[in-house]
Design an enzyme around this catalytic site. Structure first.
Site, short mmCIF file in Angstrom:
data_model
loop_
_atom_site.label_atom_id
_atom_site.label_comp_id
_atom_site.label_asym_id
_atom_site.label_seq_id
_atom_site.Cartn_x
_atom_site.Cartn_y
_atom_site.Cartn_z
CG HIS A 1 22.22 -4.86 26.00
ND1 HIS A 1 21.93 -5.81 25.05
CD2 HIS A 1 23.52 -5.07 26.35
CE1 HIS A 1 23.00 -6.56 24.84
NE2 HIS A 1 23.98 -6.12 25.61
CD GLU A 2 25.70 -2.68 28.97
OE1 GLU A 2 26.16 -3.45 29.84
OE2 GLU A 2 26.09 -2.70 27.78
CG HIS B 1 25.10 -7.73 30.19
ND1 HIS B 1 25.04 -9.00 29.66
CD2 HIS B 1 25.26 -6.89 29.13
CE1 HIS B 1 25.14 -8.93 28.34
NE2 HIS B 1 25.27 -7.66 28.00
#
Length: 412
Positions: free
Chosen positions: A22-23, A26
């Site tokens: 997920h990170e 980003h």
């Protein structure tokens, strides 16, 4: 004891995998659109290991249950630069500021004076008053502020999150949940590569005491049509049968050189029709990729539909917190690696969908704020937006505590 250790290790690995993917979404897009990323961290709490590559610090922290990406200008930043405060400056070889701040923290300084003004959106420099008047120092690309909170790398406004256009910020935010769907598709592709994918509407096994065996279907049969409608894949066959529970269907069966018609009535299991056959499986990595993507999409649609039914009250809410998820991981660990992979993919899809919901503190809420900005032509006050996210985060923590309490009482 061993089972508990296996569960703990599996839970930590799965949580880290979900969060890191997920990170990374980003992080990767932030880098691509030119946002200055201060740190990419795996875990929370004190640093166990850190190393700087380029302008970003990569760190591993003590609590392996999460992670974060620290982007410059992602929220309101207060560096504590007050006019009149004593400040020291150290310059690099090009005569630009490489470090500034508290004279005791900067160390060897090229100039010490009183701050007149700090860096702003339109002027990335310091104005410092000394005995011989006011000097202006331009901050270098790697300028570091030494303040009470530690060393803080700074970035000009055009490298900050808020300095990027709406599309760049929205893409950066959306990339996090997107990577959770990508992770699920990859896991399913691995699963199908190992377990195999259906080669077509061909029967490998017939379950005992099933509608199929009572109708005379045999292993090796090729099902060419259902009620006169041709079927070309196992998935098409399954969907056709599932949509006709307790209804007589006629199957066109090819058995060697014979062409037969078999009548069978699917039983109802889990709300859909089944006849009790399994497919012939082949190991095809390329087909597995396509099937992994399709499986991710189908499950995502089912979860969204389930959310809708929960909201309308036609489906009882089923929510699990961290304790409940760890319990599920423990169960699937005992069932084997393939079951654990499936659960990881399901958790990743759930995480992606939940993060896209317009709930304060989640990515979906931030996307809503960006949509408002795009429509009205100017951003919402960052202080107000931060307050909304802060309140939303507090409410989420309360919900997590309540759900965790429910999980514990259910387990014990």
């Amino acid at each position: 004891m061993i089972g508990g250790v296996q569960t703990a290790v599996a839970a930590i690995v799965i949580f880290l995998l979900l969060v890191v993917f997920h990170e990374f979404g980003h992080f990767y897009v932030a880098k691509r659109v030119g946002i200055f990323v201060r740190e990419f961290a795996v875990g929370f709490g004190p640093k166990l290991f850190s190393r700087r590559w380029g302008e970003t610090v990569y760190s591993v922290r003590a609590l392996p249950l999460g992670g974060f990406v620290n982007m410059a200008g992602e929220g309101p930043e207060d560096y504590g630069l007050e006019s009149g405060k004593s400040i020291a400056v150290r310059l690099d070889g090009a005569g630009q500021v490489e470090a500034f701040g508290d004279p005791r923290a900067v160390g060897q300084a090229d100039f010490v004076g009183r701050l007149v003004s700090g860096p702003s959106r339109d002027d990335y420099s310091l104005r410092i008053e000394g005995e011989d008047g006011t000097r202006r120092y331009v901050l270098g690309p790697g300028a570091v502020l030494h303040a009470e909170g530690g060393a803080i790398p700074l970035a000009p406004y055009d490298r900050q999150f808020m300095g990027k256009p709406v599309w760049a910020r929205a893409t950066t935010i959306f990339a996090g949940p997107l990577m959770n769907f990508v992770l699920a598709a990859v896991i399913f592709a691995v699963y199908f590569t190992v377990a195999g994918v259906p080669s077509g509407p061909d029967v490998a096994k017939v379950l005992p005491d099933s509608p199929a065996i009572r109708a005379g279907i045999q292993p090796g049969d090729h099902i060419a049509a259902v009620n006169g409608e041709p079927v070309n894949s196992w998935d098409q066959l399954v969907k056709t049968v599932q949509s006709r529970p307790d209804q007589r269907v006629v199957l066109d069966v090819v058995r060697g050189n014979q062409h037969l018609q078999v009548t069978v009535t699917p039983e109802i299991r889990g709300g859909v029709g089944v006849i009790g056959i399994s497919p012939v499986l082949v190991h095809n990595p390329l087909a597995s990729i396509g099937l992994g993507i399709k499986q991710t999409w189908d499950i995502s649609v089912q979860i969204v539909q389930a959310f809708g039914r929960m909201i309308t009250g036609t489906l009882a809410p089923e929510v699990a917190g961290p304790v409940g998820i760890v319990a599920m991981i423990g169960e699937q660990t005992r069932e084997g690696l393939m079951n654990l992979l499936t659960l990881t993919a399901l958790l990743s899809i759930n995480l992606g969908i939940i993060n896209l919901l317009p709930i304060p503190a989640l990515d979906g809420s931030r996307l809503v704020f960006l949509l408002v900005e795009a429509v009205r032509g100017r951003p919402v006050d960052p202080q107000k937006e931060s307050m909304v996210h802060l309140v939303g985060f507090a409410l989420l923590m309360v919900i997590v505590v309540l759900v965790t309490y429910k999980d514990v009482t259910r387990l014990f």
